[in-house]
Design an enzyme around this catalytic site. Structure first.
Site, PDB file in Angstrom:
ATOM      1  N   ARG A  46       0.855  -1.139  -0.097  1.00  0.00           N
ATOM      2  CA  ARG A  46      -0.064  -0.015   0.071  1.00  0.00           C
ATOM      3  C   ARG A  46       0.948   1.211  -0.055  1.00  0.00           C
ATOM      4  O   ARG A  46       0.423   2.106  -0.640  1.00  0.00           O
ATOM      5  CB  ARG A  46      -1.099   0.050   1.119  1.00  0.00           C
ATOM      6  N   ASP A 150     -15.001  12.894   7.533  1.00  0.00           N
ATOM      7  CA  ASP A 150     -14.113  11.815   7.233  1.00  0.00           C
ATOM      8  C   ASP A 150     -12.569  12.156   7.562  1.00  0.00           C
ATOM      9  O   ASP A 150     -12.528  13.592   7.508  1.00  0.00           O
ATOM     10  CB  ASP A 150     -14.072  11.110   5.694  1.00  0.00           C
TER      11      ASP A 150
END
Length: 288
Positions: A46, A150
């Protein structure tokens, strides 16, 4: 578990166990993320693109970069890479059915309605809530607001734009699509949300393990598939904090693989699949 610092994963970048442990400590302290040792290969895959983007040769260099002043944006790139923004319209449909059948009848007599979408990702959850409320609430219910938060500013920019591939909107009921979604001019495969929906929603950046700069109370909180990234201690503290922000009788909706646990259980009753309702008389007060 103590890992040998000399052991490195094969690959493009040096990534020792010591590097992983330092990264895991940072992820937990700043974002509440729990990274088990078994996730080391996933973390490598990632984050490798971030090392390429920043022209770095090793994860040790990346950790040094994250520690510098002025790299707050890169720390957010880190958490964005380590989490998955998977969402869809009306995901876990039973939650929206409960919103309509159990909560809306109570909200109909209120002048003020407040819902929080915590971990809203690219906005589909918040827009699904807005459609449900606009369709079900009496026309005179005007003070209705949805807070959508978020941690990722890039995903919030997409949410505020309210534009989605048309194929992603197939889970929106046909009558809702006709009423609140429209083609984007010049982009045949894209649709955008009606301004009436956007006007109900305030999108804001928020790290859930930090201070919350608002008071509530909320009639319902949606926090789905977010707590799975936290360890048990952080999860239980989050449930406690949600309880403090909900009104008596308010609903808490969590993800399909998540379960309420710890002291907050005394504050809630089960109200459906991964659905909880705050008791009129919650359990003993606890620090938030």
């Amino acid at each position: 578990m103590t890992l040998a610092a000399a052991d490195a994963l094969p690959g493009e970048f040096a990534f020792t166990d010591a590097d992983f442990e330092a990264l895991a400590r940072l992820a937990r302290s700043e974002f509440g993320l729990s990274l088990a040792v078994s996730k080391k290969p996933l973390v490598y895959s990632r984050l490798a693109r971030r090392l390429r983007a920043r022209g770095l040769a090793s994860f040790r260099d990346y950790m040094a970069l994250l520690d510098r002043d002025g790299e707050a944006a890169e720390r957010l790139e880190l958490v964005s890479a380590l989490t998955t923004n998977v969402t869809s319209f009306f995901r876990e449909k039973h939650h929206f059915e409960t919103l309509r059948s159990a909560l809306v009848p109570e909200l109909s007599g209120q002048k003020r309605v407040r819902i929080w979408s915590a971990g809203c990702s690219s906005g589909q959850e918040a827009f699904s809530i807005a459609m449900t409320l606009l369709d079900a609430l009496p026309p005179g219910t005007r003070d209705t607001r949805i807070l959508a938060t978020d941690i990722d500013p890039a995903i919030l920019r997409k949410a505020r734009l309210g534009r989605y591939p048309a194929e992603d909107c197939e889970t929106v009921p046909a009558e809702f699509r006709a009423r609140w979604l429209r083609p984007v001019p010049g982009e045949a495969e894209m649709v955008e949300t009606n301004p009436e929906l956007s006007a109900m929603i305030s999108f804001a950046e928020l790290n859930l393990i930090c201070d919350w700069p608002f008071n509530g109370p909320f009639d319902a909180i949606f926090c789905r598939n977010v707590a799975i990234y936290f360890d048990q201690e952080t999860q239980q503290r989050l449930w406690d904090r949600f309880s403090a922000k909900l009104r008596a009788g308010g609903f808490l909706f969590i993800g399909h693989s998540e379960r309420l646990s710890g002291p907050a259980l005394a504050d809630f009753t089960t109200a459906g699949v991964t659905t909880y309702r705050k008791r009129a008389t919650p359990g003993p007060s606890r620090p938030t």
